[in-house]
Motif scaffolding. Structure first.
Motif, mmCIF file in Angstrom:
data_model
loop_
_atom_site.group_PDB
_atom_site.id
_atom_site.type_symbol
_atom_site.label_atom_id
_atom_site.label_comp_id
_atom_site.label_asym_id
_atom_site.label_seq_id
_atom_site.Cartn_x
_atom_site.Cartn_y
_atom_site.Cartn_z
ATOM 1 N N ARG A 126 0.814 -1.219 0.000
ATOM 2 C CA ARG A 126 0.000 0.000 0.000
ATOM 3 C C ARG A 126 0.853 1.277 0.000
ATOM 4 O O ARG A 126 0.451 2.296 -0.567
ATOM 5 C CB ARG A 126 -0.948 -0.011 1.194
ATOM 6 C CG ARG A 126 -2.013 -1.123 1.120
ATOM 7 C CD ARG A 126 -2.886 -1.114 2.370
ATOM 8 N NE ARG A 126 -3.946 -2.109 2.315
ATOM 9 C CZ ARG A 126 -3.847 -3.349 2.799
ATOM 10 N NH1 ARG A 126 -2.711 -3.733 3.362
ATOM 11 N NH2 ARG A 126 -4.858 -4.194 2.723
ATOM 12 N N ALA A 132 1.996 1.847 -3.541
ATOM 13 C CA ALA A 132 0.853 2.281 -4.340
ATOM 14 C C ALA A 132 0.552 3.755 -4.104
ATOM 15 O O ALA A 132 0.169 4.480 -5.035
ATOM 16 C CB ALA A 132 -0.375 1.429 -4.002
ATOM 17 N N ALA A 172 4.215 -6.217 -3.697
ATOM 18 C CA ALA A 172 2.934 -6.856 -4.001
ATOM 19 C C ALA A 172 2.768 -8.090 -3.123
ATOM 20 O O ALA A 172 3.742 -8.773 -2.787
ATOM 21 C CB ALA A 172 2.879 -7.241 -5.470
ATOM 22 N N SER A 201 -4.896 -6.829 0.248
ATOM 23 C CA SER A 201 -3.684 -6.044 -0.003
ATOM 24 C C SER A 201 -3.459 -5.854 -1.504
ATOM 25 O O SER A 201 -4.229 -6.341 -2.334
ATOM 26 C CB SER A 201 -2.484 -6.756 0.636
ATOM 27 O OG SER A 201 -2.461 -8.115 0.230
ATOM 28 N N VAL A 202 -2.383 -5.157 -1.864
ATOM 29 C CA VAL A 202 -2.057 -4.884 -3.267
ATOM 30 C C VAL A 202 -1.450 -6.140 -3.886
ATOM 31 O O VAL A 202 -0.492 -6.710 -3.359
ATOM 32 C CB VAL A 202 -1.076 -3.697 -3.376
ATOM 33 C CG1 VAL A 202 -0.734 -3.421 -4.832
ATOM 34 C CG2 VAL A 202 -1.684 -2.458 -2.720
ATOM 35 N N LYS A 203 -1.994 -6.570 -5.009
ATOM 36 C CA LYS A 203 -1.620 -7.853 -5.602
ATOM 37 C C LYS A 203 -0.589 -7.709 -6.725
ATOM 38 O O LYS A 203 -0.440 -6.635 -7.319
ATOM 39 C CB LYS A 203 -2.866 -8.558 -6.152
ATOM 40 C CG LYS A 203 -3.910 -8.850 -5.089
ATOM 41 C CD LYS A 203 -3.313 -9.642 -3.939
ATOM 42 C CE LYS A 203 -4.273 -9.826 -2.783
ATOM 43 N NZ LYS A 203 -3.591 -10.245 -1.567
ATOM 44 N N ASP A 211 -0.422 -5.228 -10.136
ATOM 45 C CA ASP A 211 -1.088 -3.942 -9.941
ATOM 46 C C ASP A 211 -0.270 -2.848 -10.634
ATOM 47 O O ASP A 211 0.936 -2.718 -10.374
ATOM 48 C CB ASP A 211 -1.212 -3.636 -8.450
ATOM 49 C CG ASP A 211 -2.132 -2.457 -8.156
ATOM 50 O OD1 ASP A 211 -1.844 -1.347 -8.653
ATOM 51 O OD2 ASP A 211 -3.125 -2.643 -7.432
ATOM 52 N N ARG A 214 0.032 0.204 -10.180
ATOM 53 C CA ARG A 214 0.614 1.214 -9.293
ATOM 54 C C ARG A 214 2.006 0.808 -8.796
ATOM 55 O O ARG A 214 2.756 1.639 -8.295
ATOM 56 C CB ARG A 214 -0.308 1.458 -8.097
ATOM 57 C CG ARG A 214 -1.645 2.095 -8.460
ATOM 58 C CD ARG A 214 -2.561 2.124 -7.253
ATOM 59 N NE ARG A 214 -2.904 0.765 -6.819
ATOM 60 C CZ ARG A 214 -3.597 0.484 -5.712
ATOM 61 N NH1 ARG A 214 -3.991 1.483 -4.917
ATOM 62 N NH2 ARG A 214 -3.865 -0.767 -5.387
#
Length: 443
Positions: free
Chosen positions: A170, A173, A203, A237-239, A242, A244
């Motif tokens: 995160r 991101a 990630a 969570s951010v995978k 992603d 970003r």
């Protein structure tokens, strides 16, 4: 004539010195001509992060600004990067405020900007920004339960990532579309970036379902708000993949293996040094028994290593807390080792955390020798009872055998060294066949 205790301490000091940020950060910094001319912002968290920030400042000629949070007592003087101290291992309000400010600092960046993220062990507790709907008190309760559960560091960090507004990718991101370069000092088995400070710029392929399974497996009672966030998927969570994170890269500045290699200074004193592994995990007391078995086989059978030698290992053991003692994992492993060695006359050992803190105590670890158990019994101290009560620190403090370093400002996990001297003219009785000495019946 060498002193086993002095040699073991020199090895530990060599390991800590090799992982000082001033030695290992410079090589991982981006060349100025690879930047696009935008702003350079430094952020970070961990026990080594302040010293890492200091190393960046000393080698960076251009303008930069930033914010780094470290453990109380681990600050390093910086002129352009603000250093904030917060609590570890249980997070506090200072860490919460720092995490919020960090997200604000990286908001609204442009593609030409660069973020240098300095991450080391301890960052999970030092960046305790709860997911929306959770409170700091929720995070504190979960953290205490995880620390006492016996869960591995990977399992603990899976739960932490999913209950955080800044971990699990995160933070990276939030920096989008700027370039993000993360410099890591590893304190985890396998050097998995995702598990170092719970991966704020990585990630995360694990899921909310994984976090729920871990909590159930170890009987961790999660707050209702946390359960709701995990069950609904809101805590995801951010995978990988992603967009970003397309401009986020990871660079490893220091690892336990690098540091263990530096600790092999025993060769200068005539000892063969053997690295058993940099990622040994498991219950601390069980690892202690296994290491004792290997050491005894070497001492009495000259297998798989011939004395004089030193057996080195790293990694992160776990402790399932059952007693009321003062921890921590290195001293628990060492006390278990001492009990299994039964006062072998040619074996000495030292186990300590390279960050200077084993568990919640500002004590790095401890050392043992052939007389450790006998000295304890003479003082009326029962080693087996101390182990059952998870009171390794209390045991070694009473013997004056604690290793106290103060703030080392680095963190490359645990250091374990077992020194085995060569056989004298009269060898110790064969431990596989001879009856145990009388004192082994005492607890």
């Amino acid at each position: 004539m060498h002193s086993p205790d002095a040699l073991l301490r020199r090895m530990f000091d060599a390991m800590v010195a090799s992982a000082q940020p001033e030695r290992c950060v410079a090589a991982q910094l981006p060349a100025p001509d690879t930047l696009r001319g935008g702003r350079v912002i430094v952020i970070g968290a961990g026990k080594a992060s302040a010293a890492m920030a200091q190393a960046v400042e000393s080698r960076w000629d251009g303008p930069l600004t930033g914010l780094v949070v470290t453990r109380h007592g681990y600050a390093a003087p910086c002129a352009r990067i603000e250093i904030v101290e917060a609590a570890h291992p249980v997070p506090d309000e200072a860490g919460l405020r720092a995490a919020r400010r960090m997200l604000d600092l990286v908001s609204g960046l442009r593609p030409e900007d660069t973020v240098l993220c300095l991450i080391s062990g301890g960052g999970s507790a030092l960046l305790p920004l709860p997911l929306d709907g959770l409170t700091l008190q929720d995070k504190q309760a979960v953290n205490r339960a995880l620390l006492a559960s016996g869960a591995t560091i990977s399992e603990m960090n899976c739960v932490r990532r999913h209950l955080s507004a800044i971990k699990g990718g995160r933070l990276a991101a939030a920096c989008h579309p700027a370039r993000v370069i993360t410099l890591l000092m590893s304190d985890v088995p396998g050097d998995r970036p995702l598990d170092i400070a719970s991966g704020p710029t990585c990630a995360d392929p694990t899921t909310c379902a994984d976090a729920l399974d871990i909590a159930q497996r170890y009987g961790i009672a999660l707050p209702e708000a946390a359960l709701d966030a995990l069950r609904s998927g809101r805590a995801e969570s951010v995978k990988p993949g992603d967009p970003r994170l397309a401009r986020a890269e990871i660079r490893m500045a220091a690892t336990p293996q690098m540091a263990l290699e530096a600790a092999a200074v025993a060769r200068q004193a005539g000892y063969d040094a053997h690295i058993l592994g940099d990622a040994l995990e498991g219950e601390a007391r069980d690892v202690g028994k296994v290491l004792a078995g290997i050491a005894l086989q070497a001492a009495e059978r000259e297998q798989p290593f011939r004395p004089p030698c030193v057996l080195l290992s790293g990694g992160e053991t776990t402790v399932t807390v059952r007693g009321q003692g003062s921890g921590g994992r290195n001293v628990e492993c060492l006390l278990s080792l001492a009990l299994a060695l039964r006062g072998h006359p040619r074996i000495h050992a030292l186990m300590a955390d390279t960050d200077g803190v084993d568990g919640a105590e500002d004590i790095a670890g401890a050392r043992i020798g052939p007389q450790t158990l006998a000295r304890a019994w003479a003082l009326g101290i029962k080693p087996a009872q101390a182990l059952a009560d998870n009171d390794g620190h209390g045991f070694f403090k009473a013997l004056g055998a604690s290793i106290v370093t103060g703030a080392t400002r680095t963190n490359v996990n645990d250091f374990r060294a077992i020194l085995i001297d060569a056989k004298p003219g009269d060898p110790w009785p064969d431990v596989a066949q001879a009856p145990a000495p009388a004192f082994t019946q005492r607890t």
